[in-house]
Design a protein around this motif. Structure first.
Motif, PDB file in Angstrom:
ATOM      1  N   HIS A 187      52.192 -21.384  -5.949  1.00 49.35           N
ATOM      2  CA  HIS A 187      52.753 -22.655  -6.425  1.00 49.35           C
ATOM      3  C   HIS A 187      54.178 -22.234  -6.977  1.00 49.35           C
ATOM      4  CE1 HIS A 187      53.065 -26.237  -9.452  1.00 49.35           C
ATOM      5  NE2 HIS A 187      53.465 -26.636  -7.968  1.00 49.35           N
ATOM      6  N   ASN A 188      55.249 -22.761  -6.627  1.00 47.58           N
ATOM      7  CA  ASN A 188      56.517 -22.545  -7.130  1.00 47.58           C
ATOM      8  C   ASN A 188      57.180 -21.413  -6.610  1.00 47.58           C
ATOM      9  OD1 ASN A 188      57.337 -24.905  -8.519  1.00 47.58           O
ATOM     10  ND2 ASN A 188      56.326 -24.374 -10.275  1.00 47.58           N
ATOM     11  N   MET A 189      56.512 -20.782  -5.646  1.00 46.05           N
ATOM     12  CA  MET A 189      57.203 -19.714  -4.811  1.00 46.05           C
ATOM     13  C   MET A 189      57.481 -18.713  -5.682  1.00 46.05           C
ATOM     14  SD  MET A 189      60.205 -21.643  -2.401  1.00 46.05           S
ATOM     15  CE  MET A 189      60.674 -19.858  -1.778  1.00 46.05           C
ATOM     16  N   GLY A 190      56.579 -17.895  -6.450  1.00 48.56           N
ATOM     17  CA  GLY A 190      56.479 -16.808  -7.273  1.00 48.56           C
ATOM     18  C   GLY A 190      56.091 -17.251  -8.674  1.00 48.56           C
ATOM     19  N   GLY A 191      56.681 -18.378  -9.238  1.00 48.31           N
ATOM     20  CA  GLY A 191      56.556 -18.945 -10.564  1.00 48.31           C
ATOM     21  C   GLY A 191      57.415 -18.484 -11.556  1.00 48.31           C
ATOM     22  N   CYS A 192      58.243 -17.650 -11.382  1.00 47.09           N
ATOM     23  CA  CYS A 192      59.046 -17.203 -12.562  1.00 47.09           C
ATOM     24  C   CYS A 192      59.747 -18.400 -13.136  1.00 47.09           C
ATOM     25  CB  CYS A 192      60.154 -16.384 -12.054  1.00 47.09           C
ATOM     26  SG  CYS A 192      61.164 -15.627 -13.382  1.00 47.09           S
ATOM     27  N   LYS A 193      59.695 -18.693 -14.384  1.00 48.67           N
ATOM     28  CA  LYS A 193      60.271 -19.796 -15.292  1.00 48.67           C
ATOM     29  C   LYS A 193      61.768 -19.972 -15.494  1.00 48.67           C
ATOM     30  CE  LYS A 193      55.524 -20.675 -17.300  1.00 48.67           C
ATOM     31  NZ  LYS A 193      55.203 -21.849 -16.245  1.00 48.67           N
ATOM     32  N   GLU A 194      62.343 -18.613 -15.019  1.00 49.98           N
ATOM     33  CA  GLU A 194      63.925 -18.682 -15.286  1.00 49.98           C
ATOM     34  C   GLU A 194      64.759 -19.636 -14.445  1.00 49.98           C
ATOM     35  OE1 GLU A 194      65.404 -17.013 -17.582  1.00 49.98           O
ATOM     36  OE2 GLU A 194      63.445 -16.115 -18.368  1.00 49.98           O
ATOM     37  N   SER A 195      65.673 -19.892 -14.909  1.00 53.29           N
ATOM     38  CA  SER A 195      66.693 -20.947 -13.980  1.00 53.29           C
ATOM     39  C   SER A 195      67.555 -20.046 -13.133  1.00 53.29           C
ATOM     40  CB  SER A 195      67.533 -21.711 -14.927  1.00 53.29           C
ATOM     41  OG  SER A 195      68.418 -20.767 -15.766  1.00 53.29           O
ATOM     42  N   PRO A 196      68.294 -20.730 -12.048  1.00 54.73           N
ATOM     43  CA  PRO A 196      68.954 -20.158 -11.303  1.00 54.73           C
ATOM     44  C   PRO A 196      69.949 -19.044 -11.769  1.00 54.73           C
ATOM     45  CG  PRO A 196      68.689 -22.132 -10.531  1.00 54.73           C
ATOM     46  CD  PRO A 196      68.260 -22.348 -11.700  1.00 54.73           C
ATOM     47  N   GLY A 197      70.621 -19.584 -13.017  1.00 53.99           N
ATOM     48  CA  GLY A 197      71.794 -18.752 -13.403  1.00 53.99           C
ATOM     49  C   GLY A 197      71.118 -17.500 -14.409  1.00 53.99           C
ATOM     50  N   THR A 198      69.830 -17.556 -14.650  1.00 57.98           N
ATOM     51  CA  THR A 198      69.316 -16.490 -15.547  1.00 57.98           C
ATOM     52  C   THR A 198      68.073 -15.399 -14.748  1.00 57.98           C
ATOM     53  OG1 THR A 198      67.544 -17.786 -16.514  1.00 57.98           O
ATOM     54  CG2 THR A 198      69.797 -17.741 -17.551  1.00 57.98           C
ATOM     55  N   CYS A 199      67.472 -15.994 -13.849  1.00 61.95           N
ATOM     56  CA  CYS A 199      66.769 -15.142 -12.919  1.00 61.95           C
ATOM     57  C   CYS A 199      67.257 -13.865 -12.383  1.00 61.95           C
ATOM     58  CB  CYS A 199      65.906 -15.889 -11.866  1.00 61.95           C
ATOM     59  SG  CYS A 199      66.960 -16.631 -10.486  1.00 61.95           S
ATOM     60  N   ASN A 200      66.338 -12.787 -12.693  1.00 57.69           N
ATOM     61  CA  ASN A 200      67.003 -11.658 -12.246  1.00 57.69           C
ATOM     62  C   ASN A 200      65.823 -10.392 -12.172  1.00 57.69           C
ATOM     63  OD1 ASN A 200      66.583 -10.331 -14.839  1.00 57.69           O
ATOM     64  ND2 ASN A 200      68.508 -11.338 -15.515  1.00 57.69           N
ATOM     65  N   TYR A 201      66.055  -9.306 -11.751  1.00 57.87           N
ATOM     66  CA  TYR A 201      65.052  -8.181 -11.661  1.00 57.87           C
ATOM     67  C   TYR A 201      64.501  -8.017 -12.794  1.00 57.87           C
ATOM     68  CZ  TYR A 201      67.248  -7.681  -6.987  1.00 57.87           C
ATOM     69  OH  TYR A 201      67.739  -7.920  -5.458  1.00 57.87           O
ATOM     70  N   THR A 202      65.005  -8.296 -14.027  1.00 60.40           N
ATOM     71  CA  THR A 202      64.285  -7.698 -15.022  1.00 60.40           C
ATOM     72  C   THR A 202      63.362  -8.968 -15.715  1.00 60.40           C
ATOM     73  OG1 THR A 202      66.085  -6.488 -15.779  1.00 60.40           O
ATOM     74  CG2 THR A 202      64.587  -7.026 -17.560  1.00 60.40           C
ATOM     75  N   ASN A 203      63.927 -10.193 -15.815  1.00 56.21           N
ATOM     76  CA  ASN A 203      62.890 -11.082 -16.406  1.00 56.21           C
ATOM     77  C   ASN A 203      62.127 -11.966 -15.488  1.00 56.21           C
ATOM     78  OD1 ASN A 203      64.824 -12.668 -15.070  1.00 56.21           O
ATOM     79  ND2 ASN A 203      65.981 -13.173 -16.697  1.00 56.21           N
ATOM     80  N   CYS A 204      62.319 -11.647 -14.068  1.00 54.38           N
ATOM     81  CA  CYS A 204      61.297 -11.963 -13.040  1.00 54.38           C
ATOM     82  C   CYS A 204      60.519 -11.189 -12.577  1.00 54.38           C
ATOM     83  CB  CYS A 204      61.914 -12.963 -12.286  1.00 54.38           C
ATOM     84  SG  CYS A 204      62.633 -14.610 -12.729  1.00 54.38           S
ATOM     85  N   ARG A 205      60.639  -9.858 -13.027  1.00 54.08           N
ATOM     86  CA  ARG A 205      59.802  -8.759 -12.293  1.00 54.08           C
ATOM     87  C   ARG A 205      58.316  -9.232 -12.117  1.00 54.08           C
ATOM     88  NH1 ARG A 205      60.406  -3.181 -11.972  1.00 54.08           N
ATOM     89  NH2 ARG A 205      58.678  -2.470 -10.532  1.00 54.08           N
ATOM     90  N   GLY A 206      57.745  -8.974 -11.218  1.00 52.74           N
ATOM     91  CA  GLY A 206      56.089  -9.253 -11.067  1.00 52.74           C
ATOM     92  C   GLY A 206      56.104 -10.516 -10.404  1.00 52.74           C
ATOM     93  N   HIS A 207      57.269 -11.472 -10.225  1.00 54.25           N
ATOM     94  CA  HIS A 207      56.987 -12.587  -9.436  1.00 54.25           C
ATOM     95  C   HIS A 207      57.414 -12.653  -8.162  1.00 54.25           C
ATOM     96  CE1 HIS A 207      55.473 -14.728 -13.215  1.00 54.25           C
ATOM     97  NE2 HIS A 207      56.103 -14.287 -13.997  1.00 54.25           N
ATOM     98  N   GLU A 208      57.913 -11.675  -7.638  1.00 60.94           N
ATOM     99  CA  GLU A 208      58.538 -11.555  -6.220  1.00 60.94           C
ATOM    100  C   GLU A 208      57.499 -11.865  -4.929  1.00 60.94           C
ATOM    101  OE1 GLU A 208      59.996  -8.342  -8.817  1.00 60.94           O
ATOM    102  OE2 GLU A 208      58.091  -8.839  -8.046  1.00 60.94           O
ATOM    103  N   VAL A 209      57.966 -12.788  -4.096  1.00 56.33           N
ATOM    104  CA  VAL A 209      57.545 -13.279  -2.862  1.00 56.33           C
ATOM    105  C   VAL A 209      58.319 -12.932  -1.661  1.00 56.33           C
ATOM    106  CG1 VAL A 209      56.057 -15.100  -4.079  1.00 56.33           C
ATOM    107  CG2 VAL A 209      58.175 -15.683  -3.109  1.00 56.33           C
ATOM    108  N   ASP A 210      57.824 -12.538  -0.512  1.00 58.16           N
ATOM    109  CA  ASP A 210      58.537 -12.158   0.718  1.00 58.16           C
ATOM    110  C   ASP A 210      58.451 -13.324   1.604  1.00 58.16           C
ATOM    111  OD1 ASP A 210      59.540 -10.802   2.660  1.00 58.16           O
ATOM    112  OD2 ASP A 210      57.962  -9.551   2.929  1.00 58.16           O
ATOM    113  N   ILE A 211      59.397 -13.756   1.993  1.00 49.76           N
ATOM    114  CA  ILE A 211      59.448 -14.849   2.968  1.00 49.76           C
ATOM    115  C   ILE A 211      60.186 -14.795   4.060  1.00 49.76           C
ATOM    116  CG2 ILE A 211      60.328 -17.439   3.139  1.00 49.76           C
ATOM    117  CD1 ILE A 211      60.417 -17.528   0.096  1.00 49.76           C
ATOM    118  N   MET A 212      59.666 -15.120   5.405  1.00 48.07           N
ATOM    119  CA  MET A 212      60.279 -14.979   6.732  1.00 48.07           C
ATOM    120  C   MET A 212      60.502 -16.521   6.862  1.00 48.07           C
ATOM    121  SD  MET A 212      59.939 -15.640  10.040  1.00 48.07           S
ATOM    122  CE  MET A 212      58.371 -15.825  10.223  1.00 48.07           C
TER     123      MET A 212
END
Length: 357
Positions: free
Chosen positions: A132-157
């Protein structure tokens, strides 16, 4: 989760994200009751599949049929009316293969992806990544990055067929330094949530010239009458509204050379979590980003199975083994019989006492 579509070039990305953010609004509290029996097994079946969009080489491969329900509101009464989606998978020890089969009238508008069916596969990468929510990281588009969203990655084709020719192979291209994707619409992406999606190799920290689209794919529709190959001037490739089945066929290496936590990595003998989505233009209207169907309201398990399965093509091996076993038994019986004859013959020789010599 949810799958969302992005086929615009980077200079339009901000506008695209704003539109998608506005469209990604769920009505009411999210509830999910997944099918506990829904599971896919990717058995070891080397040398039987060609990525051409045709389904005949998948005839002996077992799959699972999923009802397709709206991603934002998985209500049984609102499911895709044309039928269920059959999902099949296998591997050959190097690559993993997928076949998606779904009923649908042939609709095609060259160059307009939103007037053609599209499909997507999504896999869990980070251990905390939710469906649900494609990984579920709660950060906004302006703040999401490899540090604060680490562990929420999903792979999409994601494969949009508006500019593609049925039966032809797409994907496998390198992403350039500008982060531009495959012009045909077969793209390799990663995400932390619906509003923080990027083409592989791109992201908040910039682009990587080593990024690679590891997916290859093709599509077909059962109403097509030709047995030879189509070319671009044949578009449209069939009569609009023809009933039938769409086939989407894909492959990707089990393991990729990803260094950025953007690709799912598959291991033989282990399970992964994935899902599938379908966009379909209904009643002559184009589909939009959040109006897609999915096979489940949660992750579906996929087992990458070791060794051979008990399918038909293995039967030839079994027959050969049985034949060899029979020959071995016959040879042993002959050897015993010959030995018996020799022993019997030796017993018929007259005994001569030593004192008579």
């Amino acid at each position: 989760m949810l799958f969302h579509h992005r086929l615009l070039l980077p200079h339009l990305l901000i506008c695209c994200l704003l539109v998608l953010a506005a469209s990604h609004q769920e009505s009411g509290e999210w509830t999910c009751e997944p099918d506990d029996e829904a599971r896919i097994s990717a058995h070891f079946r080397p040398g039987i599949v060609t990525i051409d969009g045709r389904a005949n080489d998948w005839a002996d491969v077992d799959g699972f049929e999923f009802p397709l329900r709206p991603a934002l509101d998985p209500d049984e009464d609102k499911q895709y009316k044309a039928g269920k989606m059959a999902v099949k998978a296998l591997h050959d020890g190097t690559d993993v293969y997928f076949m998606l089969q779904v009923a649908g009238d042939y609709v095609y508008s060259k160059g307009d992806d939103h007037m053609c069916p599209s499909v997507a596969l999504m896999f869990q990468v980070g251990e905390s990544a939710t469906y649900h929510n494609m990984g579920g990281c709660k950060e906004s588009p302006g703040t999401c990055n490899y540090t604060n969203c680490r562990g929420h990655e999903v792979d999409i084709m994601h494969f949009s067929i508006g500019n593609s020719i049925p039966g032809r192979l797409y994907g496998g291209n390198s992403v350039n330094e500008e982060g531009k994707e495959d012009s045909v619409g077969l793209v390799d992406m990663f995400s932390w949530n619906p509003h923080c999606r990027n083409i592989d190799g791109s992201g908040p920290s910039g682009n990587s010239s080593a990024a690679q689209n590891d997916w290859r794919g093709a599509w077909w529709h059962s109403s097509f009458s030709t047995n030879t190959g189509y070319i671009e001037v044949d578009s449209p490739y069939g009569s609009s509204g023809q009933k039938g089945t769409y086939y989407f066929e894909f492959s990707r290496p089990l393991r990729t050379m990803d260094l950025l936590q953007q690709d799912a990595q598959f291991s033989i003998g282990q399970s992964s979590k994935f899902s599938v989505a379908l966009w379909y233009p209904g009643d002559g209207n184009p589909w939009h980003g959040s109006a897609h169907y999915t096979v489940s309201c949660d992750w579906v398990a996929m087992d990458v199975v070791r060794g051979y399965s008990t399918h038909k093509e293995v039967g030839s091996w079994d027959a050969a083994s049985a034949f060899a076993f029979v020959i071995s038994v016959v040879a042993l019986a002959v050897s015993v019989f010959v030995g018996y004859l020799l022993v019997s013959k030796s017993k018929s020789i007259d005994f001569t006492p030593i004192d008579r010599l």
